[in-house]
Design a protein around this motif. Structure first.
Motif, PDB file in Angstrom:
ATOM      1  N   VAL A   1       0.056 -15.325  -4.475  1.00 12.75           N
ATOM      2  CA  VAL A   1      -0.733 -14.403  -3.656  1.00 12.75           C
ATOM      3  C   VAL A   1      -1.545 -13.495  -4.568  1.00 12.75           C
ATOM      4  CG1 VAL A   1       0.953 -14.431  -1.777  1.00 12.75           C
ATOM      5  CG2 VAL A   1       1.134 -12.702  -3.547  1.00 12.75           C
ATOM      6  N   ASP A   2      -2.656 -13.025  -4.051  1.00  9.94           N
ATOM      7  CA  ASP A   2      -3.510 -12.114  -4.819  1.00  9.94           C
ATOM      8  C   ASP A   2      -4.610 -11.600  -3.899  1.00  9.94           C
ATOM      9  OD1 ASP A   2      -4.386 -10.620  -6.912  1.00  9.94           O
ATOM     10  OD2 ASP A   2      -5.039 -12.277  -8.172  1.00  9.94           O
ATOM     11  N   GLY A   3      -5.461 -10.748  -4.432  1.00  8.55           N
ATOM     12  CA  GLY A   3      -6.600 -10.227  -3.700  1.00  8.55           C
ATOM     13  C   GLY A   3      -7.886 -10.522  -4.437  1.00  8.55           C
ATOM     14  N   VAL A   4      -8.959 -10.660  -3.702  1.00 11.85           N
ATOM     15  CA  VAL A   4     -10.278 -10.885  -4.281  1.00 11.85           C
ATOM     16  C   VAL A   4     -11.258  -9.962  -3.565  1.00 11.85           C
ATOM     17  CG1 VAL A   4     -10.701 -12.828  -2.710  1.00 11.85           C
ATOM     18  CG2 VAL A   4     -12.062 -12.599  -4.788  1.00 11.85           C
TER      19      VAL A   4
ATOM     20  N   GLN B   1      -7.116 -10.438   0.900  1.00 17.36           N
ATOM     21  CA  GLN B   1      -5.797 -10.861   0.441  1.00 17.36           C
ATOM     22  C   GLN B   1      -5.511 -12.261   0.970  1.00 17.36           C
ATOM     23  OE1 GLN B   1      -3.467  -8.586  -1.341  1.00 17.36           O
ATOM     24  NE2 GLN B   1      -5.416  -7.548  -1.659  1.00 17.36           N
ATOM     25  N   ASP B   2      -4.946 -13.122   0.106  1.00 19.28           N
ATOM     26  CA  ASP B   2      -4.660 -14.479   0.539  1.00 19.28           C
ATOM     27  C   ASP B   2      -3.470 -15.033  -0.213  1.00 19.28           C
ATOM     28  OD1 ASP B   2      -5.985 -14.512  -1.839  1.00 19.28           O
ATOM     29  OD2 ASP B   2      -7.340 -16.148  -1.377  1.00 19.28           O
ATOM     30  N   ALA B   3      -2.947 -16.136   0.301  1.00 18.87           N
ATOM     31  CA  ALA B   3      -1.784 -16.813  -0.276  1.00 18.87           C
ATOM     32  C   ALA B   3      -2.084 -18.302  -0.371  1.00 18.87           C
ATOM     33  CB  ALA B   3      -0.545 -16.577   0.588  1.00 18.87           C
TER      34      ALA B   3
ATOM     35  N   GLY C   1       9.101 -21.379  -1.034  1.00 18.58           N
ATOM     36  CA  GLY C   1       9.853 -21.047  -2.230  1.00 18.58           C
ATOM     37  C   GLY C   1       9.606 -19.604  -2.652  1.00 18.58           C
ATOM     38  N   VAL C   2       9.572 -19.372  -3.939  1.00 19.78           N
ATOM     39  CA  VAL C   2       9.381 -18.017  -4.434  1.00 19.78           C
ATOM     40  C   VAL C   2       7.915 -17.620  -4.274  1.00 19.78           C
ATOM     41  CG1 VAL C   2       9.020 -18.869  -6.795  1.00 19.78           C
ATOM     42  CG2 VAL C   2       9.683 -16.488  -6.416  1.00 19.78           C
ATOM     43  N   ILE C   3       7.695 -16.384  -3.793  1.00 21.32           N
ATOM     44  CA  ILE C   3       6.345 -15.839  -3.652  1.00 21.32           C
ATOM     45  C   ILE C   3       6.058 -14.986  -4.880  1.00 21.32           C
ATOM     46  CG2 ILE C   3       4.804 -14.460  -2.223  1.00 21.32           C
ATOM     47  CD1 ILE C   3       6.508 -15.094   0.153  1.00 21.32           C
ATOM     48  N   VAL C   4       4.992 -15.303  -5.591  1.00 21.41           N
ATOM     49  CA  VAL C   4       4.712 -14.671  -6.879  1.00 21.41           C
ATOM     50  C   VAL C   4       3.549 -13.687  -6.718  1.00 21.41           C
ATOM     51  CG1 VAL C   4       4.201 -15.058  -9.305  1.00 21.41           C
ATOM     52  CG2 VAL C   4       5.484 -16.780  -8.020  1.00 21.41           C
ATOM     53  N   PHE C   5       3.805 -12.425  -7.070  1.00 21.58           N
ATOM     54  CA  PHE C   5       2.804 -11.364  -7.038  1.00 21.58           C
ATOM     55  C   PHE C   5       2.466 -10.957  -8.468  1.00 21.58           C
ATOM     56  CE2 PHE C   5       5.230 -11.118  -3.177  1.00 21.58           C
ATOM     57  CZ  PHE C   5       4.369 -10.711  -2.186  1.00 21.58           C
TER      58      PHE C   5
END
Length: 568
Positions: free
Chosen positions: A148-151, A368-370, A449-453
């Motif tokens: 996940v992250d933001g642009v 924000q998106d995943a 699974g694991v969500i990575v920030f």
């Protein structure tokens, strides 16, 4: 030497295929877009896409909404975002003519359809998730790691249109004065409408007018002040409660010092007034009341609390024109050492100033998106808040929802597990007889699974929050974490007495945590590169938070379709 060249004869007749199906190669991406959208074109979706369309007074029939959605999706896949450019391509481009079935909708029709599909109540979110399910059924969506992250994407507005609250009030007064002058008897533009009523001046007739946008900006300022005041009061009350409970507390934070002093004054006034009222009741009942308390205005304790409040207010006044809190929308700096002033944009009140990589700011939205581990976009939304920290909980919910849709598609009885596993498996030898393909496929696709920030989401609240999925949040930048993992590697679970930050830092230094975090940048940054560079969404075409979210999801589903088109 002229015989070496083919003759140039622009008047030569061209024998084109009679059927448009023969114009375009069968492996062209336009066929995938047409087949996918028509597959989703249920009667319910058609009704929602049609919205309020009606026959014109001349009896002309409307364009089919599924065709318009097909055309819009294919145009975004080609990086053609302008409705005028889409109209032009429908005239001269064979693939566009195939998408629109030879019809040429004008740019106004395409623009209105896009607003209806992407706006509030529009079906764009449902269409996105329907396309996501199609892509998952085709074999996309490895869920072992969710990134996940933001642009930051620009708004359809200029940052020069930003105004402070004082500037907006001056602008509103000027518009009102102009409207009042236009409303005077004999002034140009006044008169009666066709229904016999008095005509409205230009500043009032259109709800999308400049005055309406100015009022929306002022309402945004008021809402921001109310929210900030409620937040400061809650923080001040929490500080006072901790102090009353005997907990060790430091001085109240500067942001809540005035509220803390005001709450303490209110409590002291109430306490002393209760003493006065109690003495009056005892005296009226004929009992022994003791010495009469002094009036509230003469109480020394009340006076001391008033002095504390005055000092806190004086200290706050020294820092005049306070800026918005970090991460709040619409903040502009006025100098290197000066405090920032909250601003609102007159053109698009929902947009805000966003810091960009490399320095500077731009008017836009924080999207924000995943994404899954194979860059399949799972969902997203646009926000006016530049800070990533406040979006972690909502973004996790979006990621889990998209992952559940993908998992349901992979769990369908008709899904080709063997082919999907062969394409997804990251083992060194997926064809090894000892390798359980079904179990491996289920492990990759059955659940998120694991969500990575990244470190932009690191906060005590996010580190300790409960959630549906495992969470891995960076506690520093990539270089710092890489050095820590190399110099002080970890293994196993974190110590029981570790703080939330220490526990997360321990996980990031394990081989499993390090490997999972390394997947974040290629997955989510690859999605952003596709949306910004291939699709070309660097600036939204429409204004408003709802329309920005809808257009971002439209670009996202086109990214997923392009990803699907590259499957072997």
């Amino acid at each position: 030497m002229a015989h070496r060249y083919l003759p140039v004869d622009r008047d030569q007749p061209a024998f084109l295929p009679l059927n448009m199906y023969d114009w375009v190669p069968k492996d062209h991406v336009v066929w995938l877009v047409i087949d996918t959208v028509e597959l989703l074109g249920t009667p319910e979706l058609t009704v929602r896409l049609a919205g309020g369309t009606r026959k014109s007074a001349r009896g002309r029939r409307a364009y089919h909404p599924v065709m318009l959605l097909t055309l819009l999706a294919y145009a975004y896949c080609c990086g053609v975002l302008s409705t005028r450019a889409i109209e032009d391509r429908c005239r001269v481009d064979a693939t566009f003519r195939l998408a629109c079935a030879g019809l040429v909708p004008d740019h106004s029709t395409i623009s209105r359809f896009r607003q209806r599909a992407c706006g509030d109540g529009g079906p764009m979110e449902d269409v996105f998730y329907a396309v996501l399910r199609v892509c998952a059924a085709a074999g996309l969506g490895r869920l072992s790691v969710l990134a996940v992250d933001g642009v930051k994407i620009g708004a359809n507005a200029s940052k020069e249109a930003n105004r402070t609250e004082a500037g907006l009030r001056k602008l509103a007064a000027a518009i009102m004065a102009g409207a009042g002058a236009a409303d005077e008897p004999g002034a140009a533009g006044t008169g009666e409408d066709l229904l016999g009523g008095e005509a409205l001046p230009p500043g009032w007739a259109d709800p999308r007018s400049r005055l309406a946008r100015v009022r929306a900006c002022l309402a945004g300022f008021a809402a921001q002040r109310d929210a900030a005041g409620a937040r400061r009061r809650a923080q001040a009350q929490a500080w006072l409660d901790a102090q009353a409970a005997g907990e060790r507390v430091t001085r109240p934070p500067a942001a809540v010092a005035v509220e803390a002093a005001r709450i303490a004054l209110e409590a002291e006034v109430a306490r002393h007034q209760a003493l006065v009222d109690g003495w009056d009741r005892k005296r009226a009942a004929g009992g022994r009341a003791g010495k009469k308390p002094v009036p509230v205005e003469a109480s020394r304790r009340v006076a001391r609390q008033r002095e504390r409040l005055a000092r806190a207010e004086a200290a706050a006044q020294q820092d005049e024109q306070p800026g918005a809190a970090a991460g709040e929308p619409g903040t502009a700096t006025t100098g290197r050492k000066k405090k920032s002033k909250p601003v609102r944009n007159v053109t698009d009140p929902d947009s805000a100033l966003m810091p960009v990589r490399g320095g500077g700011v731009k008017q836009g939205y924080n999207c924000q998106d995943a994404a899954a581990d194979d860059r399949l976009l799972l969902g997203g939304f646009a926000s006016s808040n530049a800070a990533d920290t406040v979006h972690a909980a909502r973004l996790e919910t979006v990621a889990v929802k998209g992952a559940q849709i993908v998992a349901a598609a992979h769990a369908d009885p008709g899904h080709d597990v063997a082919a999907c596993h062969a394409r997804m498996c990251t083992a060194e030898d997926p064809g090894d007889p000892g390798h359980d393909a079904a179990a491996c496929h289920a492990q990759m696709t059955a659940a998120p699974g694991v969500i990575v920030f990244d470190a932009g989401y690191c906060s005590e609240a996010n580190l300790t929050a409960s959630g549906e999925a495992d969470r891995l949040i960076a506690t520093g930048n990539r270089r710092t974490m890489g050095k820590a993992a190399a110099d002080n590697p970890a293994a196993g679970p974190p110590p029981e007495d570790a703080t939330a930050t220490e526990a997360m830092d321990h996980r990031l230094r394990t081989p499993e945590g390090r490997a999972a975090y390394k997947r974040r940048a290629p997955d989510i940054e690859g999605v952003h590169a596709s949306i910004e560079d291939l699709i070309g969404l660097r600036r939204f075409s429409m204004r408003g938070l709802a329309l920005a979210t809808g257009e971002f999801l439209l670009a996202g589903l086109c990214h997923n379709l392009l990803l699907l088109s590259r499957l072997p």
